[in-house]
Design an enzyme around this catalytic site. Structure first.
Site, mmCIF file in Angstrom:
data_model
loop_
_atom_site.group_PDB
_atom_site.id
_atom_site.type_symbol
_atom_site.label_atom_id
_atom_site.label_comp_id
_atom_site.label_asym_id
_atom_site.label_seq_id
_atom_site.Cartn_x
_atom_site.Cartn_y
_atom_site.Cartn_z
ATOM 1 N N GLU A 86 0.822 -1.200 0.000
ATOM 2 C CA GLU A 86 0.000 0.000 0.000
ATOM 3 C C GLU A 86 0.862 1.258 0.000
ATOM 4 O O GLU A 86 0.558 2.238 -0.680
ATOM 5 C CB GLU A 86 -0.914 -0.027 1.240
ATOM 6 C CG GLU A 86 -2.227 0.673 1.039
ATOM 7 C CD GLU A 86 -3.193 0.395 2.194
ATOM 8 O OE1 GLU A 86 -3.829 -0.666 2.168
ATOM 9 O OE2 GLU A 86 -3.255 1.218 3.123
ATOM 10 N N CYS B 273 -8.262 -2.337 3.575
ATOM 11 C CA CYS B 273 -8.138 -3.572 4.355
ATOM 12 C C CYS B 273 -9.418 -3.953 5.061
ATOM 13 O O CYS B 273 -9.509 -5.015 5.644
ATOM 14 C CB CYS B 273 -6.992 -3.457 5.344
ATOM 15 S SG CYS B 273 -7.001 -1.914 6.199
ATOM 16 N N SER C 186 -6.661 1.745 -2.522
ATOM 17 C CA SER C 186 -5.471 0.983 -2.891
ATOM 18 C C SER C 186 -5.929 -0.367 -3.421
ATOM 19 O O SER C 186 -6.914 -0.940 -2.951
ATOM 20 C CB SER C 186 -4.621 0.790 -1.638
ATOM 21 O OG SER C 186 -3.799 -0.333 -1.802
ATOM 22 N N GLU D 178 -13.504 -13.722 -6.164
ATOM 23 C CA GLU D 178 -12.173 -13.410 -6.681
ATOM 24 C C GLU D 178 -11.063 -13.871 -5.737
ATOM 25 O O GLU D 178 -9.896 -13.888 -6.123
ATOM 26 C CB GLU D 178 -12.044 -11.917 -6.989
ATOM 27 C CG GLU D 178 -12.117 -10.978 -5.802
ATOM 28 C CD GLU D 178 -13.530 -10.470 -5.515
ATOM 29 O OE1 GLU D 178 -14.507 -11.217 -5.768
ATOM 30 O OE2 GLU D 178 -13.661 -9.335 -5.018
ATOM 31 N N CYS E 290 -11.358 -2.102 14.266
ATOM 32 C CA CYS E 290 -11.658 -3.513 14.512
ATOM 33 C C CYS E 290 -11.787 -3.863 15.989
ATOM 34 O O CYS E 290 -12.347 -4.901 16.323
ATOM 35 C CB CYS E 290 -10.594 -4.395 13.879
ATOM 36 S SG CYS E 290 -10.385 -4.068 12.135
#
Ligand SMILES: Cc1cc2nc3c(=O)[nH]c(=O)nc-3n(C[C@H](O)[C@H](O)[C@H](O)COP(=O)(O)O)c2cc1C
Ligand code: SF4
Ligand code: SF4
Ligand code: SF4
Ligand code: SF4
Ligand code: SF4
Ligand code: SF4
Ligand code: SF4
Ligand code: SF4
Ligand code: FES
Ligand code: FES
Ligand code: FES
Lengths: 170, 579, 614
Positions: free
Chosen positions: B284, B304, B324, B371, B508
């Site tokens: 990043e 993230c 990013s 993905e 988080c």
């Protein structure tokens, strides 16, 4: 923006366009933070055009008024006037307001249910009749009252139900 | 202005605008509540006044007053425990339970449920009322969040979380009267909505109506499958919260005990998502410097947090060029594990099971994004939350509090202080700045504490001088704040180089999979402080100085931003405007 | 037309008044229920007849709103301006029209029904001695063409607004309303002046005044009558209220079930704007005021003011806890006054004629008049406006002409689903807000549903609860779940599964719902249960102890049998919808109880009273 689902019929597309025009005619720009104040009248308009409020219409209105589809659905499911399911071609609404109730609206409703083979809030399988209940249309003097589409039938009895049904054109 | 009143004959003086509940708290008189919910450090208050379990008697008032939303007035005389109030409260609870499945034994919120706790506190052992009960279908459609609306008590706390705090707007009250419940548009399943799976609604829900989709059993199964190698990664924020599930003080750092416990559970290797966080910083920051120096596609947004990424994809698809392209640490870990590491230990990727322990419910969804399953093999196989890990430890009969400290395995277990602070809002940006400063300046910059980006504030801004470049940065947590910031950017009113965004308010540490805080945000503050303590105590505090990372690039990836790195560690975003 | 000064208004009224008028005036009531009863065809027939007989210059036809004589719709009134005679015909058919017009006011057309009671009193007329009704709210309703602004102006319309704006300060307006003692007619009876005072006291800035035209109480239709019959009186009053509190925007929240009222309101607003009576700088005072219409969508709870405000804001109509009161934080979080249609309909008259005049009617605690909607088992269904303090007996027996079909009066429900039933023992109570409360009921909107001996009071209580269940917003526990449980208990009783314990539980839970519910809907929803329990305990006991429904209503507790009075005519057999009856011609018939659905048809059709209901 118009319909986003991609499989709308031309007739539908015209309706979406008309609804879009209606919304752009509203003075939303005067105070965009209050755009939500136009929701209920827009839903009334949409329902009168489409007959009900399918998901695409809900999404369309939500996007135009910049509110979430969940909020639109929350409103639709709250107010008994709005429906997200297509109703029968003819709307039979038995008034179950107090004045009509004490004059025997219950029996009239039962008879409609029996003859049409549906419960309150349902449409017959052939799509002809929707049977619903209303709470007072303000014609209490004629209680019990039944509304068929825009027509008011006063002083109803269970015995008259068959007649009323017979009078409704296809 | 001060207002004087009496509660249970005790005088108290409080600010005007205070509620009876707040005044009672001052006197340490407890009044039960259920729908009322606050998160003080984020200025969130949900005051619907709808459950009515907090009713008290107020002299001169004809009916009982809900303490949580009745403002105090001068001379008020309140009694909290008259027979009338007690009867009313018990009846309210009795009524709630009369429309409730009451299957506590198998309920995901068992022992964490406020309804249950209240019934217990009130000693409600006989129920008077019976009658029709709601029957809604359970929604287990998503990978992340389970809804069991028969347990919903209509407190509407989830609505405040989703609509006001997160501004995702997936939930609304629907229907009315006895059929009223909280649900997405058209009573859709959560998987078919714009829900980002942040789990803030799960944190807010006082009962078992909202909970996580539970993957404990699949983990047990994998652990007991001899043909598989099972490795685990633990996210930064787990270590400062899991102790709470075992009665430890909030903010206790229990990294070592957790590692030991995981080993006891039977994981073949215990690794650290922090390692991948360092890797994320490498990629990043490379991108950041590139975009800043070449002045294109600014600002760069962090990527993230899967909740935030999904939010962007639905709500601001025109901005999907901004984040990013670096994958999140969880996914980088998975990708490296199934390639570099699998190769290293000579195991086929399909025989390597990667389990994540995350503070997060969105990570369950992220791991399942198509993905992230090249050739049909998922990079991360199973994601469990902090709470689920605690359950497994308990189930295995492990005395967590008594455990010796263990250390992570190598080579995916080494990490730095920069990675640890990923668990709090501002941490990712600070970690990136530490590396950027060094790289731009070409030296080991000493001043590495970027305090302006720390703390619980929803939007923080800082202009920092990194190696001679004035970097304008912002940090944002909570999606409502993210929306505000992004709208400013769209209107051209804000001009940043880099922005960190975390879906959960506070980051988080307050993830949807963390131990329930029940609105006590001092716990979150303690978790946050613990992360920074852990950072300060580590010998290496910059990602690019992580020796295992250096080795990984040497042996496998070449350099940050290389073709190999791109193939494994980067991703692309999807315009989800229409679903 | 643009009326910029009080003088211009007065001049215009003068011109209108002195305009030559045809000698005969025919008023035709074309409210919703009139139209439903066939007023449209009658009207057409009148116009045809006029053209036919070239009476265009001799007869003026005025389409008016409800005259209050709903039981006799279609109703027309002939007014002879020369002789001052008036004649009212009821149940008019198109066929009768030629005869009626031919007879004029001199004689009564043969084969028609006339209605003798002189039924309206413009507020300036003193009711004749012995007349019970007095009209303030309905002063123009049924008398003027609601679609013509000129007729309103001709009858002192907008003079109160002119007076307020040009000769009074906002505080003086509030003081007048305070002094008049006017109390909110929407149900609560809160003093209107005090409400205005609160809102006026809020810091200046955007404020709103809302007219609550949701009229959700089924069986009440006075607000509809005013809106359909005299919309300008509401607009004028809203502007006065707006001036008093400092609001420049008025909002009328009207239920979608009233399309005709909406049309008339839209029309009236358009006319008022055009005449400069709404809009900028009214009467040159510098005060701007305009009105928007917002629609309900079928939710009774939206009559509650906080719910109503949320509904205008495009949200679910869920009430919120008060305080904050709307006067402090209302529509779009701005100070807001919400008043009922009937409340507004009193305002202009008070400003024009003063507080003392208003107080001279009614009781000390509740001055003025109240409109009641009489419905149910009463002979003459309709609207009656009487001074507060009139007794129920007078309203039901003298105005409503007693119970239909010679049946026995049993109870009257006032206050709608939030109210209670009143029994014969209280018929002589002079009614006002306090009196009704003291006997466990309430004024509510003024709906009066009369019940007779054929009504089962447990079933009535169940009916009201079912209404509450349907209409509860579902926000708070006691109402969402508690009322469901109450309903289920009542169902147990009407199904014959109840016990004495059920009755005790009903009482206990009712008390707690009242004590804990969030809004007025839940706080009052157990009232019908409690008042029927208090007034008709024996009926409840009969259901639970004897398994018997004394009124013969509760289907599970009754059965039909054919007695030996049966002559075997076969009528019941032909009418039974489920073929439960069998029997040979001229033989006593029998009912197969296993097939019978207890619809009661046989009981009703048998001319020999041979079917027993037990
Ligand atoms: C459930 C409920 C329904 C109500 N419905 C109405 C209504 O239909 N019309 C009305 O004017 N007021 C209604 N009210 C009273 C309003 O909340 C409010 O008090 C009133 O409009 C104030 O006007 P007033 O002061 O002029 O009476 C209702 C109240 C409750 C609790
Ligand atoms: S939600 Fe609470 S009370 Fe309900 S079953 Fe679960 S633990 Fe028990
Ligand atoms: S608490 Fe009671 S119900 Fe629950 S498991 Fe124990 S014994 Fe059984
Ligand atoms: S997980 Fe987040 S986005 Fe999804 S419903 Fe809950 S609060 Fe809303
Ligand atoms: S789902 Fe949970 S948080 Fe949401 S309203 Fe129901 S009980 Fe409350
Ligand atoms: S902030 Fe953290 S816990 Fe919350 S959604 Fe994002 S990654 Fe998950
Ligand atoms: S009392 Fe009933 S209508 Fe009122 S807020 Fe509670 S649930 Fe809604
Ligand atoms: S009550 Fe109705 S169903 Fe029963 S026998 Fe008579 S007509 Fe038939
Ligand atoms: S209608 Fe009466 S008389 Fe005739 S068959 Fe039936 S019960 Fe007998
Ligand atoms: S109750 Fe049926 S029309 Fe009023
Ligand atoms: S906690 Fe006060 S009403 Fe729910
Ligand atoms: S005449 Fe129709 S409401 Fe009275």
């Amino acid at each position: 923006m118009s319909c986003q689902c991609g499989n709308a019929t031309p007739a539908d597309r015209a309706k979406f366009e008309e609804l879009g025009k209606y919304i752009s005619s509203l003075p939303i720009a005067e105070n965009p933070s209050r755009s939500r104040g136009f929701l209920i009248q827009t839903l009334h308009r949409a329902q009168s055009m489409f007959g009900y409020l399918p998901e695409e219409v809900q999404k369309f209105v939500a996007a135009e008024l910049k509110i979430s589809p969940a909020d639109v659905y929350g409103v639709i499911s709250f107010y008994s006037f709005f429906t997200d399911k297509p109703l029968g071609r003819h709307k039979i609404n038995v008034c179950t307001g107090t004045a009509c109730f004490v004059k025997g609206a219950g029996k009239v409703l039962e008879e409609f249910k029996r003859r049409l083979g549906v419960s309150e809030g349902e449409t017959t399988a052939d799509g002809r009749f929707f049977l619903g209940a209303l709470r007072c249309v303000g014609a209490c003097s004629l209680a019990p009252v039944v509304m068929v589409d825009d027509r008011v039938y006063g002083n109803m009895t269970a015995e008259k139900v068959a007649d009323v049904l017979a009078q409704i054109a296809d | 202005m001060k207002i004087n009143l009496k509660i249970n004959d005790q005088p108290v003086s409080v600010d005007s605008g205070c509620t009876i509940l707040e005044a009672a708290e001052k006197l340490e008189i407890k009044i039960p509540t259920l729908c009322h919910f606050t998160m003080d450090c984020f200025n969130v208050e949900h005051r619907s006044g709808s459950c009515r379990v907090c009713v008290v008697e107020v002299k001169g008032r004809p009916n009982l007053a809900p303490a949580c939303c009745t403002p105090v007035v001068e001379g008020m005389e309140v009694r909290t425990n008259t027979l009338r109030a007690i009867n009313a409260r018990r009846t309210i609870l009795d009524l709630l339970l009369s429309n409730h499945p009451k299957d506590c034994l198998t309920c995901p919120k068992n022992l964490e449920c406020q309804l249950q706790a209240l019934a217990q506190e009130m000693g409600l052992h006989h129920l008077l009322y019976k009658g029709e009960q709601s029957t809604f279908n359970k929604d287990l459609s998503s990978f992340a969040i389970a809804r069991d609306l028969d347990k919903c008590i209509m407190c509407r706390r989830c609505e405040t979380a989703c609509n006001k705090v997160q501004t995702v707007g997936v939930l609304s009250g629907v229907n009315r009267g006895f059929r009223a419940v909280v649900a997405p548009a058209g009573m859709k399943r959560l998987a078919d909505t714009e829900c980002v799976f942040c789990g803030q609604c799960v944190q807010a829900c006082p009962v078992g109506a909202l909970s996580e989709i539970d993957y404990k059993y699949p983990v047990w199964r994998a652990l007991n499958d001899a043909s598989k190698t099972v490795i685990v990664q633990t996210a930064p924020a787990v270590r400062v919260a899991i102790g709470e599930c075992f009665g430890m003080e909030p903010g206790a750092v229990s990294t070592g005990k957790m590692v030991t416990a995981l080993r006891m559970l039977g994981f073949d290797k215990v690794f650290d998502t922090d390692f991948a966080a360092d890797l994320t910083i490498m990629e990043e920051t490379t991108e950041l410097i590139d975009r800043v120096t070449k002045n294109h596609d600014l600002p760069i947004l962090t990527s993230c947090c899967p909740g935030w990424v999904k939010f962007l994809e639905h709500q601001f698809p025109e901005l999907i060029y901004m984040p990013s392209s670096a994958k999140s640490p969880q996914q980088m870990f998975g990708a490296i594990a199934k390639s570099y590491y699998a190769e290293k230990i000579g195991v086929k990727p399909e025989d390597l099971i990667v389990v994540s322990v995350m503070p997060c419910l969105a990570k369950k969804y992220e791991a399942a994004r198509p993905e992230f399953a090249p050739n049909g093999v998922r990079d991360v196989d199973i994601v469990i939350s902090t709470r689920e890990l605690a359950d497994m430890i308990r189930e295995a009969g492990i005395q967590f509090e008594e455990l010796e400290d263990g250390v992570y395995d190598s080579p995916l277990g080494e990490s730095t202080g920069a990675a640890v602070i990923f668990g709090a809002t501002g941490g990712v940006l600070e970690a990136a700045l530490r590396t950027a400063a060094d790289w731009i300046a070409g030296q080991d910059v000493r001043e590495i504490d970027f305090k302006a980006v720390r703390g619980m504030a929803g939007i923080k801004e800082a202009t920092v001088n990194v190696g001679g470049i004035e970097l304008r940065a912002a940090v944002c947590s909570g999606l409502g704040n993210a929306r505000k910031l992004l709208e400013k950017i769209e209107r051209g009113e804000a001009n940043y180089h880099a922005i960190e965004i975390m879906a959960c308010p506070g980051g988080c540490i307050n993830g949807g999979g963390q131990p329930y805080h029940h609105g006590d945000t001092s716990r979150l503050e303690k978790r946050m402080a613990a992360l920074y303590r852990a950072d300060a105590g580590l010998p290496i505090r910059k990602s690019h100085q992580n020796p295992d990372i250096i080795k990984l690039y040497e042996e496998f990836l070449g350099e940050p931003g290389s073709h190999a790195a791109h193939k494994l560690l980067h991703t692309a975003y999807i315009d989800r405007k229409n679903g | 037309m643009n009326i910029k000064t009080p003088e211009a208004l007065a001049k215009m009224a003068g011109v209108l008044k002195s305009r030559p008028k045809p000698p005969v005036q025919i008023l035709v009531s074309v409210g919703t229920c009139g139209l439903a009863a066939g007023a449209g065809a009658v009207l057409k027939s009148i116009y045809d007849e006029i053209v036919e007989r070239r009476l265009e210059n001799a007869v003026e036809v005025v389409e008016v709103g409800c005259m209050g004589l709903c039981y006799a719709e279609p109703v027309i009134m002939l007014n002879d301006r020369r002789s001052g005679k008036r004649l009212i015909y009821g149940d008019v058919t198109p066929q009768q029209v030629p005869a009626i017009i031919a007879a004029g006011t001199d004689s009564i057309a043969a084969g028609t029904r006339t209605i003798e009671r002189s039924w309206y009193y413009p507020e300036f007329e003193k009711p004749e001695p012995g007349e019970l009704q007095a009209r303030i709210v309905l002063r123009n309703t049924g008398r003027l063409n609601p679609e013509k602004l000129e007729q309103y102006i001709e009858n002192d319309g907008y003079t109160a607004l002119a007076k307020a704006l040009t000769t009074m300060t906002p505080q003086q307006v509030i003081d007048t309303i305070l002094a008049s003692g006017l109390r909110g007619r929407g149900g609560g009876g809160f003093p209107t002046g005090r409400k205005w005072q609160f809102a006026a006291a809020q810091p200046a800035g955007e404020k709103f005044i809302i007219c609550n035209a949701d009229e959700g109480d089924p069986g009440a239709f006075m607000d509809r009558a005013v809106l359909e019959g005299d919309p300008h009186s509401v607009l004028e009053a809203m502007a006065i209220g707006g001036y008093a509190i400092g609001a420049n925007t008025g909002v009328i929240y009207i239920r979608a079930e009233y399309p005709l009222a909406v049309r008339r309101l839209e029309n009236a607003i358009g006319q008022a704007r055009e005449a400069g009576l709404l809009g900028k700088n009214l009467f040159g005072s510098g005060f701007d005021f305009d009105i928007q219409i917002k629609f309900g969508a079928g939710a009774f709870v939206c009559g509650e003011e906080t719910a109503l405000i949320h509904s205008i804001e495009g949200m679910r109509g869920e009430p919120t806890v008060k305080p904050p009161f709307p006067a402090v934080e209302g529509l779009w979080k701005r100070p807001t006054v919400v008043n009922n249609v009937e409340t507004f309909a009193c305002v202009a008259a008070i400003i024009r004629k003063g507080a003392e005049w208003f107080k001279s009617l009614g009781t000390t605690g509740s001055p003025g008049t109240k409109v009641f909607a009489l419905a149910g088992k009463i002979s003459k269904v309709g609207l009656a406006e009487v001074p507060m303090g009139t007794t129920l007996r007078d309203i039901i027996y003298r105005i409503g002409d007693g119970i239909r079909d010679g049946r026995q009066f049993k109870a009257v429900q006032t206050g709608g689903p939030s109210g209670g039933c009143i029994t014969a023992k209280n018929l002589d109570l002079p009614i006002d807000y306090e009196a009704l409360k003291s006997i466990g009921s309430m004024m509510g909107s003024g709906g009066m549903i009369v019940m007779d001996e054929d009504d089962c009071m447990v079933n009535i209580a169940k009916f009201f609860l079912e209404f509450t269940l349907d209409e509860s917003c579902g926000k708070c526990t006691p109402c969402r779940i508690g009322n469901r449980r109450l309903f289920e208990m009542l169902e147990e009783i009407t199904d014959g599964r109840g016990t004495l314990e059920t009755i005790e539980k009903l009482k206990a839970l009712s008390a707690i719902i009242k004590d804990t519910a969030l809004c007025g809907l839940g706080q009052t929803s157990p009232n019908p249960v409690l008042s029927t329990l208090a007034n008709f305990p024996d009926e409840y006991i009969a259901h639970v102890k004897e398994g018997r429904c004394p009124a013969g209503v509760c289907q599970k507790l009754i059965h039909f049998d054919i007695s030996d009075r049966c002559v075997g005519c076969g009528l019941c057999l032909k009418n039974c919808p489920v073929n439960a009856i069998s029997g040979e011609k001229r033989q006593r018939h029998t009912i197969d109880q296993s097939k019978c659905i207890k619809c009661g048809v046989c009981f009703r059709v048998c001319k020999f009273h041979a079917v027993d209901k037990k």
